[in-house]
Design a protein around this motif. Structure first.
Motif: not given
Length: 400
Positions: A96, A98, A100, A149, A160, A162, A244, A256, A260
């Motif tokens: 995972h 991300v 941002t 998101h 950001h 994902h 992650k 997950y 999301y």
């Protein structure tokens, strides 16, 4: 009978006043979202009456608005999407990641959502594909599922992306599968530097082409020099890319994704109360650790609605995208080859052709006896059913 508060309740009570006070500043898309949320699963959208074949229990089921910003309509959409993605999962660990945007760039995105959100997707995906293809790192072509998101936990503007990424990829010569290390995919500092360079270079290109718009206190950024000075500190700061640890397996990936992919700015489950003092809800304060992270916030109804509408996406904007091995044009071929390299069995056939000819039963069973519910009456928008099939039966309402 439902007793919990919903976003729709807040919109129905405070929405008319908000539209009257701020209507000239609301976009058509925002007005449509407000209307959809307010009318979702009410007589305004019509519905049907269904009854149990065994015990005669009946209920009214109002139609859903199916708007992608409606908190009540995302469950069914997520289930359908996940069923289509399940066959793409590989027997490897998944990471995972991300990406941002810094606050300074997020402020530019606020006025240019379609352009900057699209640039966020492109810069982040190109960063991942480029670093993964580098022989110094993985040396492989990877697959990416990316989800946008635009909110923080308190519904502030916080864009950001994902990403869910398999732990490995197909070698650049197409001859084998290259696995990543068990707990490491790609170096986040290297990802952050390339992401920053790609994004800022293309953001300046958009500005030079006159495609960015600025209003209010940001109007001065329309000047090229002022825009350059504004971005100068952003060039020097570290851009956050967070990775992650890998998921436990494909089932964990699906769990997950179900949380999301079809989220909206706030779910009904986070709401606590709505009264004359405002709207109270749970949120996470990521500056705190442990039990202090879970906190409670109260906003005036107008502010709650304003924050919710910040996250209405431009019309036609795709918030879920696939890249690399999972890109639409070559996805099936790439997944098949990856399975061959991994000596993984193909997903079980689901007789999709036969299933397509048979209607899928998605209606809930009878809450009284578990029997089969059948539709006995359909009614149009803004109408109610002609009458109960049995006046002695307790009226029930459910979502369609």
């Amino acid at each position: 009978m439902r007793t919990s508060i919903e976003v729709a309740d807040i919109f129905r009570v405070a929405g008319p006043t908000y539209r009257k006070a701020h209507g000239e500043h609301l976009s058509l898309a925002q007005l449509k979202v407000m209307s959809a949320v307010e009318h979702c699963r009410t007589a305004a959208l019509g519905g049907h009456v269904e009854a149990c074949e065994d015990c005669g229990e009946w209920r009214i089921a109002y139609n859903s608005c199916r708007n992608r910003h409606c908190p009540k309509c995302q469950g069914a959409a997520a289930r359908t999407w996940l069923a289509e993605r399940e066959a793409d999962l590989l027997p490897v660990g998944y990471f995972h990641v991300v990406f941002t945007l810094p606050a300074e760039v997020a402020a530019i995105a606020f006025y240019n959502k379609a352009l900057v959100y699209d640039l966020l997707f492109k810069a982040a995906s190109e960063t991942m594909l480029t670093i993964a293809a580098d022989p110094k790192h993985l040396g492989a072509r990877i697959g990416i599922t990316a989800v946008l998101h635009t909110w923080g936990s308190a519904m502030t503007h916080h864009p950001h992306v994902h990403m869910i990424v398999p732990g490995g990829g197909i070698a650049l010569d197409g001859a084998r599968w290259i696995s990543s290390r068990p707990a490491f995919l790609l170096p986040v500092r290297v990802l952050g530097k390339l992401f920053r360079r790609l994004f800022l270079t293309r953001l300046l290109q958009l500005h030079d082409a006159g495609r960015l718009a600025f209003f209010g206190s940001a109007a001065h950024l329309a000047d090229r020099r002022a825009f350059g000075r504004y971005l100068s500190p952003v060039r020097k700061k570290r851009w956050v890319v967070y990775a992650k640890p890998p998921f436990a397996g494909p089932e964990a990936v699906l769990a997950y994704l179900s949380r999301y992919t079809h989220r909206v700015a706030i779910s009904n489950s986070r709401l606590i109360s709505f009264d004359e003092t405002g709207v109270t809800f749970h949120f996470k304060n990521y500056r705190r650790d442990g039990s202090d992270r879970q906190q409670v916030m109260t906003l005036a109804p107008d502010e709650f609605i304003r924050r919710f509408l910040l996250h209405v996406l431009p019309r036609g904007f795709h918030r879920i995208r696939h890249y690399g091995l999972l890109a639409g044009s070559s996805r099936k071929t790439s997944i098949t080859r990856a399975r061959e390299f991994l000596n993984a069995a193909p997903p079980p056939a689901d007789n999709a052709a036969d299933a397509a000819d048979e209607p899928i039963e998605i209606r809930p069973t009878c809450p009284c006896c578990g029997g089969r519910m059948i539709v006995i009456e359909v009614f149009e928008c803004w109408h109610q059913p002609r009458g109960p099939p049995n006046t002695a039966t307790t009226n029930r309402e459910s979502a369609s």
